[in-house]
Design an enzyme around this catalytic site. Structure first.
Site, mmCIF file in Angstrom:
data_model
loop_
_atom_site.group_PDB
_atom_site.id
_atom_site.type_symbol
_atom_site.label_atom_id
_atom_site.label_comp_id
_atom_site.label_asym_id
_atom_site.label_seq_id
_atom_site.Cartn_x
_atom_site.Cartn_y
_atom_site.Cartn_z
ATOM 1 N N ARG A 16 -15.517 -56.582 -1.367
ATOM 2 C CA ARG A 16 -16.022 -57.399 -0.265
ATOM 3 C C ARG A 16 -17.045 -56.658 0.604
ATOM 4 O O ARG A 16 -17.714 -57.251 1.440
ATOM 5 C CB ARG A 16 -14.837 -57.900 0.588
ATOM 6 C CG ARG A 16 -14.002 -58.951 -0.122
ATOM 7 C CD ARG A 16 -12.613 -59.112 0.499
ATOM 8 N NE ARG A 16 -11.695 -58.049 0.067
ATOM 9 C CZ ARG A 16 -10.413 -57.979 0.431
ATOM 10 N NH1 ARG A 16 -9.911 -58.877 1.254
ATOM 11 N NH2 ARG A 16 -9.647 -56.999 -0.013
ATOM 12 N N GLY A 141 -1.697 -60.167 3.901
ATOM 13 C CA GLY A 141 -0.455 -60.637 3.301
ATOM 14 C C GLY A 141 0.486 -61.076 4.426
ATOM 15 O O GLY A 141 0.569 -60.419 5.460
ATOM 16 N N GLU A 156 0.464 -62.808 -0.499
ATOM 17 C CA GLU A 156 -0.957 -62.557 -0.246
ATOM 18 C C GLU A 156 -1.660 -63.861 0.134
ATOM 19 O O GLU A 156 -1.282 -64.937 -0.337
ATOM 20 C CB GLU A 156 -1.619 -61.957 -1.496
ATOM 21 C CG GLU A 156 -1.142 -60.552 -1.814
ATOM 22 C CD GLU A 156 -1.288 -59.600 -0.641
ATOM 23 O OE1 GLU A 156 -2.431 -59.392 -0.184
ATOM 24 O OE2 GLU A 156 -0.275 -59.077 -0.162
ATOM 25 N N ARG A 335 -37.353 -30.177 12.828
ATOM 26 C CA ARG A 335 -36.698 -30.402 11.536
ATOM 27 C C ARG A 335 -35.785 -29.249 11.148
ATOM 28 O O ARG A 335 -35.640 -28.276 11.874
ATOM 29 C CB ARG A 335 -37.760 -30.665 10.476
ATOM 30 C CG ARG A 335 -38.470 -32.004 10.682
ATOM 31 C CD ARG A 335 -39.695 -32.103 9.795
ATOM 32 N NE ARG A 335 -39.367 -31.782 8.417
ATOM 33 C CZ ARG A 335 -40.274 -31.450 7.503
ATOM 34 N NH1 ARG A 335 -41.546 -31.394 7.831
ATOM 35 N NH2 ARG A 335 -39.901 -31.156 6.274
#
Ligand code: UD1
Ligand code: CA
Length: 473
Positions: A16, A141, A156, A335
C-alpha cells in the site's frame, strides 16, 4: 525472572506504500519505521531480539548494523503468521514468553510494551493481545469477544462481516505469547482467507479452540499503537513525531520561531539559546551549538556547528563543520568534508567542497573553493575560483596564512600560494607564488585615446558628439 524474547516482523513489502523500498525502511523524522519499533522494544530486559527480514533484506539488515539482533530470513512473504513460523527453528525450544510486534508502528512506547509483558505474566495466559479502541478502526483487525467479554478471535477488515466491521476494538499488532503454545497453534493455521495468507491473528481462535486462555489489554492511548500502511498515514504520524521533537527542543531552551514550518530529525541535537527560523530542515547527525542562529530556509544535513554560529538565509550545509563565531550565507553551499574555522565569513553565492578554512578567513562573495587547504586570516576576493578539476583528476589548492586573493582570480590547481602573498585581481594563477610575493597574471591594459569618436558613423547623433541644434519654433 521469566525469560522474554522479542520478535519484530519486518519482512513485508508494504504494497500500500506503492514504493520500491520496503515499508519498514521509510522514515519518520529520519528514523526508519523498524528502528523506531526496535528503539522502544530493545529497552525491555530480554534474552534476545529477533527481526524477521525479507523484502529489502540487505537494507533492513544495514539499519541494524551496529545493534545486537538476530535475523530470521522469510524468503517468501506469506503473511504475518508465516513470518512467525519462519522463526520456529530459532525460538520453538525456548521457554518463557515471546513479545511479537509489527515493524510498522513507530509510536509504540517502551512503557506500554512493559505493561503488556507484566500483564501477560499476571494473567498466565497463552497469549495477551494489546488492543485499542479507535474512532475509525478501518483497515485494522477487529477483536471479536463473546457475550461474556472473552476474546474469541480476530477478524481482518477484508474478511469481516458488516457487523464485525462495526467493532471499534482493534488488534494493534502487539502480542505476548507463551512460546510453546504459540508454535503449537501456528501449526494449525491455514491460508483460507481473503488474502490467501497465513494470518498470525488466526492463532487466537486456534488457541481458544485448544482451550487455552486468551487475555487482552486495552492501550490507554490509542494513538501510540497506530500502524503505517500508506504514505498518508506516514505523513500524519511524522507530523505528530515532529511536533514532539520540536516541543522537546523548545523545553530544552531552543527557540523555534514557527514550529509548523520547521523540520528537525529525531537524530539532531541543538544546544540552548539557539534560534531556528522558519522553513529550516535539519537532518541526520546535525549538531548545533548554543547561541547560534539558523536563518530561514536553510538545509543542514549532518552539519556540525560550534557555539555562536550564524547561518544566514537559504544556505545548504552537508557533512561539514563550522567553527565558533563564524557566519555562513545567505545563499551559501557548504558541501561534503568542509571544515570552516572560527570567526570565518562565508558569504553569498560561495560554494565550498572538501576544503579547510583556517580561523578568521573570509570568502564573502561569489566563489568556488574545492579541494583547498586555506590557512588563517586569508581573504578570498569576490569571484575567486579554484580550478580543481583538470578533466581527469581533482587537484589541491594550498593557500597559506595571511594570503590576499584579489577578485576574479582563478587558481589553477595544483598550486600553492605562500604565506602572506598577494594575488592581483583578475589573475589566472598557474604557478606557485612564494611567500610575501605578488602574483599577477593577466593581460596588460591598453588605452587607445579618442578611439570611440573615430568609429562614429556620419550623420548619426552620438553621446560622443555635441547634441543636434533644436529646430526653430
Ligand atoms: C496486521 C494485523 C491486523 C492488525 C494490524 C495492526 C495480521 C494478519 N493482521 O495487519 O490484525 O490490526 O496489523 O497494525 O497480522 N510482515 C512480515 N511478513 C509477511 C507479512 C507481513 O514480516 O509475510 C510484517 C510487515 O513487514 C509488517 C507487519 O508484519 O511490519 C504487519 O504486516 P501488515 O501487512 O502491515 O499487516 P496489516 O495488514 O496492517
Ligand atoms: Ca500494518
Amino acid at each position: 525472572m521469566e525469560e522474554l524474547r522479542i520478535l519484530i516482523l519486518a519482512a513485508g513489502k508494504g504494497t500500500r506504500m506503492r514504493s520500491e523500498k520496503a515499508k519498514v525502511l521509510h522514515t519518520v523524522c529520519g528514523v526508519p519505521l523498524v528502528m523506531c519499533v526496535y528503539n522502544s522494544a530493545a529497552k525491555l530486559p530480554n534474552q534476545g531480539l529477533y527481526v524477521v527480514v525479507g523484502e529489502g533484506i540487505d537494507e533492513v539488515k544495514q539499519v541494524f548494523s551496529d545493534r545486537e539482533v538476530f535475523f530470521i530470513h522469510q524468503a517468501k512473504q506469506l503473511g504475518t503468521g508465516h513470518a512467525v513460523m519462519t522463526a520456529a527453528e530459532q525460538l520453538r525450544s525456548h521457554s518463557g514468553s515471546l513479545l511479537v510486534l509489527n515493524g510498522d508502528m513507530p509510536l509504540v512506547s517502551t512503557a506500554i510494551l512493559k505493561r503488556l509483558a507484566d500483564f501477560h505474566k499476571e494473567a498466565a495466559a497463552a497469549v495477551t493481545l494489546l488492543t485499542a479502541r479507535l474512532e475509525n478502526p478501518y483497515g485494522y483487525g477487529r477483536v471479536v469477544r463473546t457475550v461474556t467479554g472473552e476474546i474469541s478471535k480476530i477478524v481482518e477488515e477484508r474478511d469481516a462481516s458488516d457487523l464485525q466491521r462495526a467493532i471499534l476494538e482493534i488488534n494493534t499488532g502487539v502480542y505476548c505469547f507463551k512460546i510453546g503454545t504459540l508454535f503449537e497453534a501456528l501449526d494449525k493455521i491455514s491460508t483460507q482467507n481473503a488474502q490467501n495468507e497465513y494470518y498470525l491473528t488466526d492463532v487466537i481462535s486456534v488457541l481458544t479452540a485448544m482451550g487455552q486462555p486468551v487475555a487482552g489489554m486495552v492501550a490507554p492511548d490509542p494513538d501510540e499503537v497506530l500502524g503505517v500502511n500508506t504514505r498518508y498515514e506516514l505523513a500524519t504520524i511524522e507530523a505528530r513525531v515532529r511536533a514532539s521533537i520540536l516541543k522537546g527542543l523548545m523545553e530544552s531552551g531552543v527557540t523555534i520561531i514557527d514550529p509548523a514550518a520547521t523540520y528537525i530529525d529525531a537524530t539532531v541535537n541543538i544546544k540552548s539559546d539557539t534560534v531556528i527560523y522558519p522553513n529550516c530542515i535539519l537532518e541526520k547527525s546535525t549538531r548545533i551549538g548554543s547561541h547560534c542562529t539558523i536563518h530561514a530556509a536553510s538545509h543542514l544535513v549532518n552539519a556540525q556547528t560550534a557555539d555562536y554560529v550564524t547561518v544566514r538565509e537559504s544556505t545548504v550545509i552537508t557533512d561539514s563543520t563550522i567553527g565558533e563565531y563564524s557566519t555562513v550565507g545567505p545563499f551559501a553551499h557548504v558541501r561534503e568534508h568542509t571544515c570552516i574555522g572560527s570567526h570565518c565569513r562565508v558569504g553569498n553565492f560561495v560554494e565550498i567542497k572538501k576544503s579547510v578554512l583556517g580561523n578568521d578567513t573570509k570568502a564573502a562573495h561569489l566563489a568556488y573553493i574545492g579541494d583547498a587547504e586555506i590557512g588563517e586570516h586569508v581573504n578570498i576576493g569576490a569571484g575567486t575560483i579554484t580550478c580543481n578539476y583538470d578533466g581527469v583528476h581533482k587537484n589541491k589548492t594550498i593557500i597559506e596564512d595571511g594570503v590576499f586573493i584579489g577578485s576574479d582570480s582563478q587558481l589553477v590547481a595544483p598550486v600553492r600560494i605562500g604565506k602572506g602573498a598577494y594575488v592581483a585581481a583578475g589573475s589566472t594563477i598557474t604557478e606557485d607564488i612564494p611567500a610575501f610575493s605578488l602574483g599577477i597574471a593577466r593581460g596588460r591594459q591598453v588605452v587607445k585615446e579618442g578611439w570611440a569618436q573615430s568609429r562614429q558613423k556620419p550623420n548619426k547623433p552620438s553621446i560622443h558628439s555635441d547634441p543636434p541644434a533644436k529646430p526653430d519654433k
